[in-house]
Scaffold this motif. Structure first.
Motif, PDB file in Angstrom:
ATOM      1  N   GLU A  76      46.536  55.552  44.637  1.00 35.28           N
ATOM      2  CA  GLU A  76      45.570  55.327  45.482  1.00 35.28           C
ATOM      3  C   GLU A  76      44.443  54.749  44.801  1.00 35.28           C
ATOM      4  O   GLU A  76      44.454  54.588  43.411  1.00 35.28           O
ATOM      5  CB  GLU A  76      45.316  56.658  46.097  1.00 35.28           C
ATOM      6  CG  GLU A  76      44.811  57.620  44.809  1.00 35.28           C
ATOM      7  CD  GLU A  76      44.379  59.206  45.258  1.00 35.28           C
ATOM      8  OE1 GLU A  76      44.495  59.437  46.646  1.00 35.28           O
ATOM      9  OE2 GLU A  76      44.253  59.908  44.359  1.00 35.28           O
ATOM     10  N   GLU A  77      43.446  54.282  45.557  1.00 36.11           N
ATOM     11  CA  GLU A  77      42.471  53.686  44.777  1.00 36.11           C
ATOM     12  C   GLU A  77      41.390  54.533  44.634  1.00 36.11           C
ATOM     13  O   GLU A  77      41.160  55.490  45.790  1.00 36.11           O
ATOM     14  CB  GLU A  77      41.926  52.574  45.877  1.00 36.11           C
ATOM     15  CG  GLU A  77      42.775  51.404  45.938  1.00 36.11           C
ATOM     16  CD  GLU A  77      42.024  50.122  46.644  1.00 36.11           C
ATOM     17  OE1 GLU A  77      41.529  50.590  47.868  1.00 36.11           O
ATOM     18  OE2 GLU A  77      42.027  49.123  46.342  1.00 36.11           O
ATOM     19  N   LEU A  78      40.523  54.612  43.575  1.00 38.91           N
ATOM     20  CA  LEU A  78      39.478  55.649  43.410  1.00 38.91           C
ATOM     21  C   LEU A  78      38.303  55.087  44.096  1.00 38.91           C
ATOM     22  O   LEU A  78      38.121  53.905  44.484  1.00 38.91           O
ATOM     23  CB  LEU A  78      39.166  55.593  41.860  1.00 38.91           C
ATOM     24  CG  LEU A  78      39.521  57.011  41.295  1.00 38.91           C
ATOM     25  CD1 LEU A  78      41.160  56.930  41.080  1.00 38.91           C
ATOM     26  CD2 LEU A  78      39.023  57.069  39.893  1.00 38.91           C
ATOM     27  N   PRO A  79      37.468  55.987  44.847  1.00 42.45           N
ATOM     28  CA  PRO A  79      36.331  55.594  45.327  1.00 42.45           C
ATOM     29  C   PRO A  79      35.332  54.812  44.455  1.00 42.45           C
ATOM     30  O   PRO A  79      35.555  54.623  43.203  1.00 42.45           O
ATOM     31  CB  PRO A  79      35.275  56.794  45.461  1.00 42.45           C
ATOM     32  CG  PRO A  79      36.302  57.795  45.503  1.00 42.45           C
ATOM     33  CD  PRO A  79      37.338  57.167  44.510  1.00 42.45           C
ATOM     34  N   ASP A  80      34.817  53.528  44.961  1.00 41.40           N
ATOM     35  CA  ASP A  80      34.288  52.420  44.393  1.00 41.40           C
ATOM     36  C   ASP A  80      33.154  53.005  43.130  1.00 41.40           C
ATOM     37  O   ASP A  80      32.886  52.428  42.215  1.00 41.40           O
ATOM     38  CB  ASP A  80      33.174  51.414  45.039  1.00 41.40           C
ATOM     39  CG  ASP A  80      33.992  50.587  45.841  1.00 41.40           C
ATOM     40  OD1 ASP A  80      35.282  50.483  45.552  1.00 41.40           O
ATOM     41  OD2 ASP A  80      33.751  49.798  46.714  1.00 41.40           O
ATOM     42  N   ASP A  81      32.466  54.212  43.579  1.00 37.44           N
ATOM     43  CA  ASP A  81      31.508  54.732  42.478  1.00 37.44           C
ATOM     44  C   ASP A  81      32.242  55.625  41.551  1.00 37.44           C
ATOM     45  O   ASP A  81      31.641  56.028  40.431  1.00 37.44           O
ATOM     46  CB  ASP A  81      30.442  55.532  43.337  1.00 37.44           C
ATOM     47  CG  ASP A  81      30.717  56.689  43.883  1.00 37.44           C
ATOM     48  OD1 ASP A  81      32.389  56.690  44.334  1.00 37.44           O
ATOM     49  OD2 ASP A  81      30.211  57.493  44.699  1.00 37.44           O
ATOM     50  N   ALA A  82      33.566  55.847  41.550  1.00 37.61           N
ATOM     51  CA  ALA A  82      34.075  56.508  40.521  1.00 37.61           C
ATOM     52  C   ALA A  82      34.187  55.932  39.157  1.00 37.61           C
ATOM     53  O   ALA A  82      34.560  54.865  39.020  1.00 37.61           O
ATOM     54  CB  ALA A  82      35.539  56.984  40.991  1.00 37.61           C
ATOM     55  N   THR A 106      37.705  48.277  41.449  1.00 40.37           N
ATOM     56  CA  THR A 106      38.485  49.497  42.022  1.00 40.37           C
ATOM     57  C   THR A 106      39.516  50.005  41.101  1.00 40.37           C
ATOM     58  O   THR A 106      40.356  49.304  40.790  1.00 40.37           O
ATOM     59  CB  THR A 106      38.909  49.460  43.305  1.00 40.37           C
ATOM     60  OG1 THR A 106      37.902  48.642  43.997  1.00 40.37           O
ATOM     61  CG2 THR A 106      39.148  50.566  43.870  1.00 40.37           C
TER      62      THR A 106
END
Ligand SMILES: [Zn+2]
Length: 413
Positions: A76-82, A106
């Motif tokens: 999965e992709e992590l949220p942009d701010d992670a 990302t």
């Protein structure tokens, strides 16, 4: 092909159902797709650009593969701010900065909670079992069972019934089992040498446990499992070549390269068990003076008994060492120095970037790292780089987890 391999093949063919269950994988894809999933498991969370550079594939090809893996629910992709990032391989420098101003990269990671696995380690007359997610993190407490009998069928019955319990209790239900033990396994299935269990001949341990537990099972050497765990999830992430030395009931040694245990048919037979570490050390059962057997619990108990003048157990020695009595400290210093000598030999011959120390008595090594360093330096040219060694936190749970790591590696493919 040798007659032996033909036999193995026949026996595998006669057991088609089991073969099918053992070969279950998370997804079906090209070898390159499996390679990408593997790298995300080891180095994730990781940006696509870094991953493409690391694996030597084009951005376009990588994007197609990661889209497939996202669709399959594997990553999965992590949220942009992670900002969370994994550990990259030793000596690898990403070409582009890992975070670009104004356009954050990302990161991708494994969907670890989507699958669970069981890790089982047999040690002495006990069996430790732990359930983990796809990143080998425990999802519940480790259980330890006692073997009433070490007959293969009795061992399989005990482990199988524990697996059944976990299948009812854990969500999502476990998909595979990894079993590790001190000895030699072939095809991740057959036990051909198990000195601590006193098994004879070739035992289809995976088959017996699949029958009682109902889950695909694979069987591995315990040190290989530990190497796999450390390569993918522990102290060996991204380290090109590292070795593990273990002390306890016996002395173990194994080597990992590029994230996999080095394959060598005789490595489970205790190759580092009788290496000279102290010309003035005690005599082993085979008649050597000062070989690495002097690092084992039995030998330490004997040597300590001679020092104090009456018979004492290994546990008594360990307790005295922790208390800091003069004689126990004296033997502890010797033990650590000798261990250092063994580590220096491993470092000088195998040339690993790092040497990990584990095993049930490795807590003693933690008590005097200075003597380990002296032992290493005694046999290490002064111009050579300092040997990087690390004493792992030992528990049977960590060895059970390591068995699961191999099952995870097979499942990701
Ligand atoms: Zn010996």
């Amino acid at each position: 092909m040798t007659a032996y391999a033909t036999d193995a093949q026949k026996s595998a063919e006669s057991d088609d159902d089991n073969r099918q269950t053992t070969d279950i994988q998370w997804f079906t894809g090209s070898p390159q797709t499996h390679r990408v999933a593997r790298a995300i498991a080891q180095y994730g969370p990781i940006a696509r650009t870094t991953l493409a550079q690391l694996l030597g594939v084009s951005q376009g090809a990588l994007s197609r593969i990661t889209s497939d893996l996202i669709y399959e629910g594997v990553i999965e992709e992590l949220p942009d701010d992670a900002t969370e990032q994994g550990k990259l391989p030793q000596g690898f420098t990403p070409k582009e900065p890992r975070e670009k101003r104004g356009r954050p990269q990302t990161n991708l990671r494994l969907r670890a909670g989507e699958r669970t696995f069981l890790g089982v380690n047999i040690h002495g007359s006990e069996v430790s079992i732990v359930a983990v997610d796809a990143l080998c993190r425990p999802v519940g407490p480790c259980r330890t069972l006692t073997l009433e009998s070490t007959k293969p069928q009795d061992v399989a019955t005990l482990i199988g019934s524990a697996i059944q319990d976990y299948r009812r209790a854990i969500t999502p239900s476990p998909v595979a089992v990894g079993l590790s033990f001190g000895g030699h396994a072939e095809d991740d299935r057959y036990v051909t040498y198990a000195p601590f269990l006193h098994w004879d001949g070739r035992v289809d341990a995976a088959g017996a446990i699949e029958q009682t537990g109902g889950l695909p099972t694979a069987v591995f050497n315990d040190l290989d499992s530990l190497l796999q765990y450390e390569s993918w999830f522990g102290a060996g992430i991204g380290v090109r070549r590292f070795a593990v030395v273990t002390i306890g009931a016996g002395v173990g040694y194994s080597l990992a390269e590029d994230g996999m245990p080095v394959d060598y048919p005789d490595k489970s037979y205790g190759l580092a068990g009788h290496i000279l570490v102290d010309p003035e050390g005690p005599r082993c059962y085979a008649g050597h003076t000062g070989c690495s057997q002097c690092l084992t619990n039995d030998s330490l108990a004997e040597e300590y008994s001679a020092l104090v003048g009456h018979m004492v157990t290994f546990d008594q020695f360990a307790a005295d060492a922790q208390e800091g009595t003069a004689q126990a400290r004296q033997l502890l210093n010797r033990l650590c120095f000798r261990l250092g000598v063994l580590v220096s030999m491993v470092a000088n011959f195998a040339m690993p970037s790092k040497v990990l120390i584990s095993g049930e008595s490795s807590f003693l090594a933690k008590m005097n790292q200075e003597s380990i360093r002296s032992g290493i330096n005694w046999y290490r040219p002064s111009q050579a780089a300092t040997v990087d060694f690390e004493i792992l936190d030992f528990s049977w749970e960590s060895w059970a987890k390591a068995a699961a790591a191999r099952a995870i590696a097979r499942y990701i493919g």
